[in-house]
Design an enzyme around this catalytic site. Structure first.
Site: not given
Length: 486
Positions: A154, A178, A181, A231, A286, A386
């Protein structure tokens, strides 16, 4: 176009917008207000299978299109992205929450990735050596590998998909995308513009959804390779599951990026650099700086200036140009971040700037302000994990050697930065730090698209990274030809 209507998101399969065959949907809120802006389908396995079938059929013809012709389509796509960059940035701010300034920067970085893909004729060239033995020539040829897939997060809904499908498609592959969402609207617009550029149906397919879509991609026998960014736990799962099913996988994972601040740094520029790296995009990237290892000699002065400047940052809706820190992506993530801040306090770190205390005028969004801890050590969760938020930990070190040792103790090794005016310090840092991307007085050392992007250790799973020549090699297979003619 941005409207006030609540949108029902669709999949794009074989050149058409289609409803998911499933019935499950997930609400998509505007993170700055909490108001629902769309519903995204949680597509089932059947939708993935249809997308793969379309991509597989398209590959038969697309892979045979001359390489320069494929690039010409991408030039048209590049032009459309440039013409619509203001709209694209607004969609990012609407569904992701980052400020319009940050979103505009993301759009530009995405466009740069497409610029790289247009140069594929040069990047795909093989190698040849005549007369390797008497009358025998040797050569290497690169070919597309088939249907490939991308699973994207995202936090960069434009840039990261554009790392993947333009380059893969330019290499002659077809693609199943993909996206997260949590940010489905930008993906829709990217696909719309892609087909406006004149690509044949089935070359790019979009399947919206969650874990079921991911698993279907990883297990589908007709998908040859998977690119992933997300992640660390999910990246590890994607890599292990995908490779178990015979796929090439590149999985870019989490980070805990350190910056070492030396006494000989330019203090003003260093403070502004750390603020930009740690708190822009709400820390949801990141390559964000999440730990500063500051040498004792300059620590007090650096921290005083850093805290004073950080307290000036405004928090709120990303469409307000006065705001520097936008909302986090979801309420659940906000609660997770607040948990980390509370744990830092409980573990004995000194909270210098408390992002839990923000102006009530920001409204009902998922806001956490810039947060700074001092007195952090390696035993604390705020150093180890993180957090993916505007939370910065400060560790005081006696010298460069201790700063490097601290950084290298992290399980992550994505990016690392040193602030110094001493060339020897920079050289020592470069040669001894364990990180995939290194900055010397560069706040966010994310490379341009013509360089590879990847970390080490738990920040990357795979062999070939994304972008640059690594990306071309990942999306192609080579054939080594040895030939002799009589």
């Amino acid at each position: 176009m941005i409207t006030t209507e609540i949108k029902r998101v669709k999949n794009h399969i074989n050149g058409e917008w289609v409803e998911s065959t499933g019935t499950e949907v997930e609400a998509v809120p505007n993170p700055a207000t909490g108001k629902i802006i769309a519903y995204v389908p949680l597509s089932p396995k059947e939708d993935v299978e249809k997308a793969v079938e379309a991509a597989k059929a398209a590959f038969e013809t697309w892979s045979k299109v001359p390489v320069p012709n494929r690039s010409r389509n991408l030039y048209k796509y590049l032009q459309l992205l440039q013409e619509n960059k203001d709209e694209l940035a607004k969609i990012i701010t609407l569904e992701n929450g980052k400020t319009l300034t940050d979103a505009t920067g993301e759009v530009q970085r995405g466009i740069e990735a497409v610029e790289l893909a247009t140069s594929t004729p040069n990047l795909m060239m093989g190698q040849a050596l005549p007369n390797i033995a008497s009358g025998i020539d040797g050569s290497i040829w690169r070919y597309p590998i088939g249907v490939v897939a991308g699973i994207t997060p995202f936090n960069f809904p434009m840039m990261i998909p554009l790392w993947m499908f333009p380059l893969a498609i330019a290499c002659g592959n077809t693609f199943v995308l993909k996206t997260s969402e949590r940010t489905p609207l930008l993906a829709e617009r990217l696909v719309e513009l892609f087909y406006e550029a004149g690509f044949p149906k089935g070359v790019l397919n979009l399947v919206q959804g969650g874990k079921d879509v991911v698993n279907s991609i990883l297990e589908n026998k007709d998908i040859q390779a998977v690119s992933f960014v997300g992640s660390e736990p999910v990246a590890r799962y994607v890599y292990e599951t995908g490779t178990k099913h015979g796929k090439r996988v590149q999985a870019l994972a989490g980070a805990k990026n350190h910056a070492i601040v030396m006494p000989d740094c330019n203090l003003e520029k260093t403070v502004q650099g750390v603020i930009g790296s740690a708190f822009a995009s709400s820390g949801e990237r990141c390559m964000a700086c999440s730990v500063v290892a500051v040498v004792d000699e300059i620590a007090d002065e650096f921290i005083d200036v850093l805290v004073a400047e950080t307290k000036k940052l405004k928090v709120g809706d990303g469409f307000n140009e006065d705001n520097y820190v936008g909302p986090l992506i979801r309420e659940s993530h906000k609660e997770r971040v607040l948990g980390y801040i509370n744990s830092g306090v409980a573990d004995g770190a000194t909270l210098l700037v408390d992002g839990r205390k923000i102006n009530e005028e920001v409204g009902e969004g998922y806001f956490v302000g810039a947060t700074i801890f001092d007195g952090v050590n390696q035993e604390m969760k705020i150093w180890q994990d993180e957090i993916f938020a505007p939370v910065l930990s400060i560790v005081r070190v006696k010298d460069l050697e201790e700063g490097i040792k601290l950084t290298n103790q992290s399980k992550f090794a994505n990016g690392a930065v040193i602030y110094t005016s001493n060339g020897k310090h920079a050289q020592t840092f470069r040669d001894n730090i364990d990180a995939g991307m290194i900055g010397v007085n560069v706040n966010v050392p994310a490379p341009m698209a013509f360089f590879a992007f990847a970390g080490n250790k738990a920040s990357f799973f795979g062999d070939l990274s994304t972008n640059g020549t690594d990306g071309v090699q990942f999306y192609t297979r080579k054939k080594v030809v040895t030939e002799r003619w009589f």
